[in-house]
Design a protein around this motif. Structure first.
Motif, PDB file in Angstrom:
ATOM      1  N   TYR A  59       0.824  -1.211   0.000  1.00  0.00           N
ATOM      2  CA  TYR A  59       0.000   0.000   0.000  1.00  0.00           C
ATOM      3  C   TYR A  59       0.857   1.259   0.000  1.00  0.00           C
ATOM      4  O   TYR A  59       1.935   1.286   0.592  1.00  0.00           O
ATOM      5  N   SER A 104      -3.408   4.571   1.453  1.00  0.00           N
ATOM      6  CA  SER A 104      -4.517   3.619   1.381  1.00  0.00           C
ATOM      7  C   SER A 104      -4.763   3.095  -0.029  1.00  0.00           C
ATOM      8  O   SER A 104      -5.781   2.468  -0.294  1.00  0.00           O
ATOM      9  N   GLU A 134      -1.729   1.883  11.113  1.00  0.00           N
ATOM     10  CA  GLU A 134      -2.122   2.834  10.071  1.00  0.00           C
ATOM     11  C   GLU A 134      -0.877   3.415   9.399  1.00  0.00           C
ATOM     12  O   GLU A 134       0.225   3.323   9.936  1.00  0.00           O
ATOM     13  N   HIS A 135      -1.069   4.055   8.228  1.00  0.00           N
ATOM     14  CA  HIS A 135       0.066   4.570   7.459  1.00  0.00           C
ATOM     15  C   HIS A 135       0.954   5.479   8.297  1.00  0.00           C
ATOM     16  O   HIS A 135       2.170   5.301   8.355  1.00  0.00           O
ATOM     17  N   ASP A 145      -5.892   0.385  11.809  1.00  0.00           N
ATOM     18  CA  ASP A 145      -6.849   0.926  10.840  1.00  0.00           C
ATOM     19  C   ASP A 145      -7.749  -0.150  10.243  1.00  0.00           C
ATOM     20  O   ASP A 145      -8.200  -0.039   9.110  1.00  0.00           O
ATOM     21  N   HIS A 205     -10.876   1.135   8.505  1.00  0.00           N
ATOM     22  CA  HIS A 205     -10.818   2.212   7.512  1.00  0.00           C
ATOM     23  C   HIS A 205     -11.339   1.796   6.139  1.00  0.00           C
ATOM     24  O   HIS A 205     -11.590   2.637   5.297  1.00  0.00           O
ATOM     25  N   TYR A 255      -9.945   0.144   3.541  1.00  0.00           N
ATOM     26  CA  TYR A 255      -9.119  -0.019   2.340  1.00  0.00           C
ATOM     27  C   TYR A 255      -8.386  -1.355   2.308  1.00  0.00           C
ATOM     28  O   TYR A 255      -7.801  -1.729   1.299  1.00  0.00           O
TER      29      TYR A 255
END
Ligand SMILES: Cc1ncc(C[n+]2csc(CCOP(=O)(O)OP(=O)(O)O)c2C)c(N)n1
Length: 343
Positions: free
Chosen positions: A178, A181, A245-246, A252, A255, A257
C-alpha cells in the motif's frame, strides 16, 4: 546447524525485538499524550527487512531511508536516545530537534540520512556509492524505500544511472502493498512485479519474503558483496506488511481499504515469531531470551523518553544554523554538534 548460525539468528531476533518494543511503546505515548508533535510512520510488522539487510552490511557501509525510518536507523546502530530526543524536538536530537521522525541521521554509524519526500534519498545513495567507487573505497550504499517510491521518476533515473555506471548501491524496496490507502494493483501494472521491471534495466534483482529475516539477510549479503566486488547495483523487493495505520500509532482495521482477514493473515506471519520458531533448534532458550529483551528494551525506551523530556529545546538564536538562504550563511555542524563555519 552451527553455534555461529545460532548466534547470528539470535542477534537478528534481538534487533527485531528492540525495534518492536521501541515502536510499540512510542505508539502508546503518541496516543496518550501530546509530547511528540512529529508525524511518525511505524514499521511494526516490517522489522525483518531493516534488520536482515543491516546485519549483512559492514560498519563502513552507509544507509539512507525515507519517511518510515525508525527501523533502518536502529538496525544500522543509530543512537536510540538521540532518536527519541529528535521525536521530542530537542537540541539533543540526532537532527538537533529540527527534523523529527522522518529526518533521522547518525553518521557515526553510517546512517547517513532519511527524508520525507518520496524517493528523495535514492539518487543521494547512488551519488554516495558512485563516490565510493570513484575513490576506490570498498563500501556500498543502501537505500530503503517503499513500493510507492517506485512510481517517482527519480527512482528510474537512479536505477538507470547506477546500471550504466555499475554503481555499488543496493536498492531495498519494502513492498508492503500500500501507498497510504492505495493498493499496489491500482498504481502499477499487475502483469509484472517490481523486481521484474527493475531486472529489465539489467540490474541483479531478487524477490524475497520480507518477513523471513534469514532470507532477507542472505539476499542482502549477496547483493552487497556483488556490489562491493564491482558487480554493479542490486535490487531487493522485500514483501512485507505494516500492521498499523500509514502514519500514527493507531490500528486501521475499520478504515475500509484493506480487509480484516488480510491484516490477520500477515500478523499471523509475524517476522519475530517466525524467526524465533526457526531458531529454537539452534538456540533452545531463545523464547526466554526474547522475554528478557522485551522488558529490557521497553525500559531502555522509557529512560530515553525521560532524558528527552529533560533536555533543552534548540535556542532561537540557532534557528537558521544549517539552513541556506538570503541574509545568512550556511553553518554546518559535525556529528557532535560543533559548528563548522564556512564564511
Ligand atoms: C513526492 C511525494 N509525494 C507524496 C508524498 C506523500 N506521501 C508520504 S508517504 C506516502 C506513501 C508512500 O508509500 P510507500 O512508498 O509504499 O511507503 P510506505 O508508506 O508504504 O512505507 C505518500 C504518498 C510525499 N511524501 N512525497
Amino acid at each position: 546447524m552451527t553455534r555461529q548460525n545460532g548466534q547470528a539468528a539470535a542477534r537478528m531476533i534481538r534487533d527485531m525485538v528492540r525495534i518492536r518494543c521501541v515502536e510499540e511503546e512510542l505508539a502508546e505515548l503518541y496516543r496518550d499524550e501530546q509530547e511528540m508533535r512529529t508525524p511518525a510512520h511505524f514499521s511494526i510488522g516490517q522489522e525483518a527487512t531493516a534488520v536482515g539487510v543491516c546485519a549483512a552490511l559492514r560498519p563502513t557501509d552507509v544507509v539512507y531511508a525515507g519517511h518510515r525510518s525508525h527501523a533502518p536507523y536502529l538496525a544500522k546502530g543509530g543512537d536510540l536516545r538521540a532518536m527519541v530526543a529528535e521525536l521530542h524536538g530537542r537540541q539533543t536530537g540526532c537532527a538537533r530537534g529540527r527534523g523529527g521522525s522522518m529526518h533521522l541521521v547518525d553518521r557515526a554509524v553510517g546512517f547517513d540520512g532519511s527524508a520525507a519526500i518520496l524517493a528523495e534519498m535514492i539518487p543521494v545513495a547512488v551519488g554516495a556509492a558512485w563516490a565510493f567507487a570513484l575513490t576506490g573505497q570498498n563500501r556500498v550504499a543502501v537505500t530503503f524505500f517503499g513500493d510507492g517510491a517506485v512510481e517517482e521518476g527519480t527512482f528510474h533515473e537512479s536505477v538507470n544511472f547506477a546500471a550504466v555506471h555499475r554503481v555499488p548501491v543496493v536498492f531495498v524496496c519494502e513492498n508492503n502493498l500500500y501507498s497510504v490507502s492505495s493498493p499496489l494493483r491500482v498504481r502499477q501494472p499487475t502483469a509484472t512485479t517490481i523486481s521484474e521491471r527493475v531486472a529489465a534495466y539489467g540490474v541483479w534483482s531478487r524477490d524475497v519474503d520480507g518477513n523471513d529475516v534469514s532470507a532477507v539477510h542472505a539476499a542482502a549479503g549477496e547483493a552487497a558483496e556483488r556490489a562491493r566486488d564491482g558487480g554493479g547495483p542490486a535490487f531487493l523487493e522485500l514483501r512485507t506488511y505494516r500492521w498499523r495505520e500509514h502514519a500514527g500509532p493507531g490500528w486501521d482495521h475499520d478504515h475500509g481499504y484493506r480487509s480484516r482477514e488480510e491484516i490477520d493473515a500477515w500478523m499471523a506471519g509475524c517476522p519475530i515469531r517466525r524467526a524465533t520458531a526457526a531458531a529454537e533448534p539452534m538456540v533452545p532458550d531463545i523464547a526466554e531470551r526474547v522475554g528478557e529483551w522485551d522488558s529490557r528494551f521497553r525500559a531502555e525506551l522509557h529512560e530515553a523518553v525521560r532524558l528527552a523530556r529533560a533536555a533543552p529545546w534548540p535556542s532561537l538564536a540557532s534557528l537558521l544554523d544549517g539552513a541556506y538562504g538570503p541574509g545568512h550563511h550556511a553553518r554546518d555542524h559535525d556529528h557532535n554538534g560543533h559548528g563548522v563555519d564556512h564564511r
